[in-house]
Design an enzyme around this catalytic site. Structure first.
Site: not given
Length: 424
Positions: A169, A311, A348
């Protein structure tokens, strides 16, 4: 030490709430979610049957690929990356190199976690059925991880570094910092940086099996992604690509380019899967260290940060992330910067998340706003005990930030934080 100044002169994005920068910018400001119900996921017995999927007509690809390139193209991440990358390149005012001499000072650093999974599946069936000769000549380029950077590098005609990074990520944010470092080290003048992520059940299935995706919002998809919310129940999978053209200030000024923002610095590290860190959880000390090192590298103070683009995935780790920001910045309560998470609108996007979110971060600096966090009206009480409610806006604010910190934290206990500044 005086570092070469690095600026951003081009942006490109493909996401579920915008397949060009203008549409994306408008929808981010309006708080428009691109998360939708996907019938195929129900048919395949997924618990979570929603996702942030970019929607466009296949004919749209004709603007980016020729008929030969389109033949047998079955890699969504390749599509997203090429569209975002070429949009950013053209947005920066550049054209493709039509000569036989490469652009020696221009490169591509474009990351991904996995590429061409649908093409790979197709190839496996053909091989297992003894039809190797029917694979076609583009199977390798569509399934090798570096296919996206090689494709973009060839389209543009780059003669500098052309590579793909992969750090879960944190991939997109890391790619930006890799490009930044190459330019500051006087090893390049222009780098197209970004990241992309394939879409579909073969990418999202593993996360569904881990039970970390929300399953109670299949009938109400836009409410599902809830970063920092008391009722957050997991991240919504997403996909797409983000791209930024990084350029030395000297080069940008010389050609009279539009400058969106400046990059002051950043940092990349790992928690080593020690001290509470694991394949799926961050080492909190490493996260704090990454943020502090980014601030030091950018030659600013923690109090200079006006906004954080976190995040913040809508999992139980959101509380830990806010705590880490508080510790790293030594700022709490009303002294804390504004903070937001684009994942509330697009989900996401895995390897693409850092680059897509960086595009949103740069747009906030350029357009003078702080976008709101949707689905966060019921703020998590532990977060509320750390920072003031007003620092987590639920609607877009008319505000002119000067410095924004963007961070990404990935599987494998890896971290990246970049510091963006309004150009002046």
């Amino acid at each position: 030490m005086n570092k070469r100044r690095v600026v951003i002169t081009g942006l490109g994005v493909i996401s579920s709430n915008g397949t060009n920068v203008s549409e994306f910018n408008s929808n981010v400001q309006k708080g428009v979610s691109g998360i939708c119900y996907i019938e195929e996921l129900k048919r395949l017995n997924f618990s979570c049957q929603i996702a942030g999927l970019p929607i466009y007509k296949k004919e749209y690809l004709n603007n980016y690929f020729n008929s030969i390139q389109l033949k047998g193209l079955s890699a969504s991440g390749m599509e997203y990356g090429v569209m975002a990358g070429m949009d950013a390149w053209q947005n920066a005012g550049f054209s493709v190199n039509k000569s036989n001499i490469p652009f020696w000072d221009t490169g591509v650093i474009f990351g991904t976690g996995i590429l061409g999974v649908d093409k790979f599946r197709e190839a496996i069936y053909k091989v297992d059925n003894g039809n190797v000769r029917r694979l076609g000549s583009t199977t390798v380029t569509q399934t090798m991880v570096s296919g996206i950077s090689a494709f973009l590098g060839g389209m543009i005609g780059c003669g500098n570094m052309v590579t793909t990074n992969s750090s879960a990520c944190s991939t997109g944010t890391e790619a930006i910092l890799m490009a930044y470092n190459r330019i500051t080290n006087n090893e390049a003048e222009v780098i197209l940086a970004g990241s992309t992520s394939d879409s579909g059940p073969y990418v999202w299935g593993g996360f569904d099996a881990m039970r970390i995706l929300p399953y109670k919002y299949n009938d109400n998809p836009t409410q599902a992604s809830r970063p920092m919310s008391a009722t957050a129940s997991g991240f919504v999978p997403g996909s797409g690509a983000g791209a930024l053209v990084l350029e030395s200030l000297e080069s940008a000024k010389k050609r009279g380019a539009t400058i969106y923002a400046e990059i002051l610095g950043g940092h990349v590290n790992s928690g080593g899967q020690r001290g509470g860190g694991s394949m799926t959880a961050p080492n909190n000390e490493a996260v704090q260290r990454c943020i502090r090192k980014a601030i030091d590298n950018a030659s600013i103070q923690s109090e200079d940060i006006d906004v954080i683009n976190g995040h913040l995935t809508a999992t139980i780790k959101d509380v830990d992330e806010i705590q880490n920001w508080c510790e790293a910045l030594k700022r709490k309560g009303e002294d804390f910067p504004y903070i937001n998470s684009l994942k509330s609108m697009v989900g996401h996007c895995l390897a693409a998340s850092g680059s897509i979110e960086s595009v949103a971060t740069v747009l906030q600096l350029k357009e003078n706003y702080v976008f709101g966090n949707i689905n966060c009206e019921d703020l998590h009480p532990e977060i509320a005990s750390l920072i003031n409610r007003e620092k987590i806006p639920t609607r877009t604010l008319d505000f002119s930030p000067n410095i924004i910190a963007k961070a990404s934290f990935g599987f494998g206990d890896v971290n990246a934080c970049v510091i963006f500044k309004k150009y002046s």
